[in-house]
Motif scaffolding. Structure first.
Motif, PDB file in Angstrom:
ATOM      1  N   ALA A 195      12.938  22.885 -43.898  1.00 15.21           N
ATOM      2  CA  ALA A 195      11.536  22.482 -43.923  1.00 15.21           C
ATOM      3  C   ALA A 195      10.682  23.506 -42.986  1.00 15.21           C
ATOM      4  N   ARG A 196      11.138  23.505 -41.665  1.00 14.02           N
ATOM      5  CA  ARG A 196      10.653  24.109 -40.483  1.00 14.02           C
ATOM      6  C   ARG A 196      10.460  25.899 -41.071  1.00 14.02           C
ATOM      7  N   GLN A 197      11.267  26.169 -41.670  1.00 10.64           N
ATOM      8  CA  GLN A 197      11.116  27.587 -42.229  1.00 10.64           C
ATOM      9  C   GLN A 197      10.024  27.805 -43.167  1.00 10.64           C
ATOM     10  N   ILE A 198       9.940  26.918 -44.227  1.00 10.18           N
ATOM     11  CA  ILE A 198       8.937  27.048 -45.133  1.00 10.18           C
ATOM     12  C   ILE A 198       7.567  26.823 -44.482  1.00 10.18           C
ATOM     13  N   PHE A 199       7.639  25.559 -43.711  1.00  2.25           N
ATOM     14  CA  PHE A 199       6.253  25.252 -42.899  1.00  2.25           C
ATOM     15  C   PHE A 199       5.780  26.507 -42.095  1.00  2.25           C
ATOM     16  N   GLY A 200       6.614  27.223 -41.663  1.00  2.28           N
ATOM     17  CA  GLY A 200       6.267  28.564 -40.906  1.00  2.28           C
ATOM     18  C   GLY A 200       5.761  28.423 -39.530  1.00  2.28           C
ATOM     19  N   GLU A 201       5.447  27.238 -38.844  1.00  4.52           N
ATOM     20  CA  GLU A 201       5.286  26.935 -37.572  1.00  4.52           C
ATOM     21  C   GLU A 201       5.734  25.553 -37.107  1.00  4.52           C
ATOM     22  N   GLN A 202       5.456  25.250 -35.813  1.00  2.64           N
ATOM     23  CA  GLN A 202       5.755  24.037 -35.237  1.00  2.64           C
ATOM     24  C   GLN A 202       4.824  22.842 -35.653  1.00  2.64           C
ATOM     25  N   PRO A 203       5.210  21.939 -36.184  1.00  2.00           N
ATOM     26  CA  PRO A 203       4.067  20.765 -36.719  1.00  2.00           C
ATOM     27  C   PRO A 203       3.863  20.033 -35.485  1.00  2.00           C
ATOM     28  N   ASP A 204       2.664  19.356 -35.812  1.00  2.00           N
ATOM     29  CA  ASP A 204       2.024  18.390 -34.668  1.00  2.00           C
ATOM     30  C   ASP A 204       2.646  17.009 -35.168  1.00  2.00           C
ATOM     31  N   GLN A 205       2.734  16.829 -36.445  1.00  2.00           N
ATOM     32  CA  GLN A 205       3.248  15.607 -36.962  1.00  2.00           C
ATOM     33  C   GLN A 205       4.308  15.435 -38.057  1.00  2.00           C
ATOM     34  N   VAL A 206       5.405  14.730 -37.854  1.00  2.00           N
ATOM     35  CA  VAL A 206       6.312  14.692 -38.821  1.00  2.00           C
ATOM     36  C   VAL A 206       6.543  13.318 -39.176  1.00  2.00           C
ATOM     37  N   ASP A 207       6.483  12.890 -40.616  1.00  2.00           N
ATOM     38  CA  ASP A 207       6.744  11.750 -41.125  1.00  2.00           C
ATOM     39  C   ASP A 207       8.371  11.759 -41.960  1.00  2.00           C
ATOM     40  N   ILE A 208       9.110  11.000 -41.649  1.00  5.29           N
ATOM     41  CA  ILE A 208      10.386  11.319 -42.065  1.00  5.29           C
ATOM     42  C   ILE A 208      10.692   9.781 -42.903  1.00  5.29           C
ATOM     43  N   TYR A 209      10.937  10.069 -44.305  1.00  3.64           N
ATOM     44  CA  TYR A 209      11.144   9.074 -45.208  1.00  3.64           C
ATOM     45  C   TYR A 209      12.670   9.115 -45.620  1.00  3.64           C
ATOM     46  N   LEU A 210      13.376   7.963 -45.400  1.00  2.94           N
ATOM     47  CA  LEU A 210      15.046   7.865 -45.474  1.00  2.94           C
ATOM     48  C   LEU A 210      15.263   7.031 -46.407  1.00  2.94           C
ATOM     49  N   TYR A 211      16.250   7.579 -47.405  1.00  5.10           N
ATOM     50  CA  TYR A 211      16.500   6.637 -48.790  1.00  5.10           C
ATOM     51  C   TYR A 211      17.957   6.426 -48.710  1.00  5.10           C
ATOM     52  N   ASP A 212      18.318   5.336 -49.156  1.00  6.75           N
ATOM     53  CA  ASP A 212      19.602   4.796 -49.506  1.00  6.75           C
ATOM     54  C   ASP A 212      20.700   4.941 -48.292  1.00  6.75           C
ATOM     55  N   SER A 213      21.693   5.810 -48.198  1.00 11.64           N
ATOM     56  CA  SER A 213      22.456   5.848 -46.925  1.00 11.64           C
ATOM     57  C   SER A 213      22.040   6.166 -45.917  1.00 11.64           C
ATOM     58  N   PHE A 214      20.994   7.258 -45.878  1.00 13.36           N
ATOM     59  CA  PHE A 214      20.114   7.672 -44.717  1.00 13.36           C
ATOM     60  C   PHE A 214      19.560   6.534 -44.303  1.00 13.36           C
ATOM     61  N   ALA A 215      19.035   5.649 -44.807  1.00 13.52           N
ATOM     62  CA  ALA A 215      18.015   4.860 -44.235  1.00 13.52           C
ATOM     63  C   ALA A 215      18.719   3.740 -43.597  1.00 13.52           C
ATOM     64  N   LYS A 216      20.048   3.528 -44.215  1.00 18.73           N
ATOM     65  CA  LYS A 216      20.830   2.276 -43.436  1.00 18.73           C
ATOM     66  C   LYS A 216      21.548   2.726 -42.202  1.00 18.73           C
ATOM     67  N   THR A 217      21.911   4.064 -41.913  1.00 14.88           N
ATOM     68  CA  THR A 217      22.658   4.703 -40.877  1.00 14.88           C
ATOM     69  C   THR A 217      22.237   5.583 -40.184  1.00 14.88           C
ATOM     70  N   TYR A 218      20.675   5.884 -40.358  1.00 12.02           N
ATOM     71  CA  TYR A 218      20.286   7.067 -39.679  1.00 12.02           C
ATOM     72  C   TYR A 218      20.352   7.242 -38.272  1.00 12.02           C
ATOM     73  N   GLN A 219      20.194   6.172 -37.612  1.00  7.76           N
ATOM     74  CA  GLN A 219      20.225   6.219 -36.038  1.00  7.76           C
ATOM     75  C   GLN A 219      21.699   6.121 -35.745  1.00  7.76           C
ATOM     76  N   GLY A 220      22.686   5.244 -36.200  1.00  6.93           N
ATOM     77  CA  GLY A 220      24.044   5.333 -35.881  1.00  6.93           C
ATOM     78  C   GLY A 220      24.675   6.495 -36.085  1.00  6.93           C
ATOM     79  N   HIS A 221      24.368   7.294 -37.150  1.00  5.11           N
ATOM     80  CA  HIS A 221      25.055   8.637 -37.463  1.00  5.11           C
ATOM     81  C   HIS A 221      24.561   9.764 -36.898  1.00  5.11           C
ATOM     82  N   GLY A 222      23.518   9.501 -36.149  1.00  9.49           N
ATOM     83  CA  GLY A 222      22.693  10.824 -35.849  1.00  9.49           C
ATOM     84  C   GLY A 222      21.835  11.689 -36.721  1.00  9.49           C
ATOM     85  N   THR A 223      21.369  10.896 -37.846  1.00 12.47           N
ATOM     86  CA  THR A 223      20.678  11.629 -38.633  1.00 12.47           C
ATOM     87  C   THR A 223      19.128  11.847 -38.364  1.00 12.47           C
TER      88      THR A 223
END
Length: 220
Positions: free
Chosen positions: A33-61
């Motif tokens: 995503a960063r490579q396609i964007f081409g620069e450092q963003p000011d804001q990032v919204d991260i929408y997590l689904y299914d397994s990612f949504a359930k364990t994103y903090q514990g698994h370091g996602t």
């Protein structure tokens, strides 16, 4: 036919974190995503689904995705401090776990923004640190890391595809597959081009000189 291309297909990638799918794959999605964007963003919204949504903090996602967006590889020792580093760099990050089902259990939608510059990308971590991208700015696409690929966002005007193909041909880069999609006639469009070698970085500047190209990225 060989089942595995390398020992890393069996033992997994070198990485920081407990899970190749939830950590290494997530970091790679963030970095794409960063490579396609081409620069450092000011804001990032991260929408997590299914397994990612359930364990994103514990698994370091969470730290992996943000680390990737900051340009880190899965084995970067700074990965565990990525949230702190993002805060210090002025990057505002928001995590949004979603209840909706996705086509793959390890799915994330990233929304990167800086001023009027906006990128939305959907990626899937498909196991062993491998990923695939299924959507960019609303365009349904599909490419996996491992195949030399150009991703070009451009305006739908006559001659752009010809100019891109000519540059690749003049630099002895054979096109394996090419997919072109557009929102509507004359509107934003996207090219996904798979080539047969890994020298794509050598022609990025030439491609970026073509009028009506908004973003050019190369991955392998």
């Amino acid at each position: 036919m060989e089942k595995y291309k390398s020992v890393f297909d069996i033992i997994g990638p070198v990485m920081v974190g407990p899970s190749s799918s939830h950590t290494a794959g997530a970091a790679r999605i963030g970095k794409i995503a960063r490579q396609i964007f081409g620069e450092q963003p000011d804001q990032v919204d991260i929408y997590l689904y299914d397994s990612f949504a359930k364990t994103y903090q514990g698994h370091g996602t969470d730290i992996a995705l943000v680390g990737g967006i900051l340009g880190m590889e899965p084995d970067d020792e700074r990965l565990s401090s990525s949230l702190k580093l993002a805060y210090e760099a002025g990057v505002e990050v928001c995590f949004v776990p979603k209840k909706e089902k996705a086509s793959h259990p390890n799915t994330v939608k990233l929304r990167l923004k800086k001023g009027e510059h906006l990128l939305e990308l959907i990626g899937e971590s498909i196991g062993g640190g491998m990923i695939q991208v299924t959507e960019v700015n609303g365009f349904k696409i599909r490419f996996e890391i491992g195949v030399p690929t150009f991703l070009i966002i451009h305006q739908d005007v006559q001659g752009v595809i010809h100019c891109v193909s000519e540059i690749l041909n003049n630099n002895d880069m054979n096109i394996g597959t090419m997919t072109v999609s557009r929102i509507a006639k004359g509107e934003q469009a996207i090219m996904v081009i798979e080539v047969d070698d890994k020298r794509g970085n050598l022609v990025l500047d030439k491609l970026r000189d073509i009028p009506n190209l908004h973003q050019v990225s190369f991955f392998y």
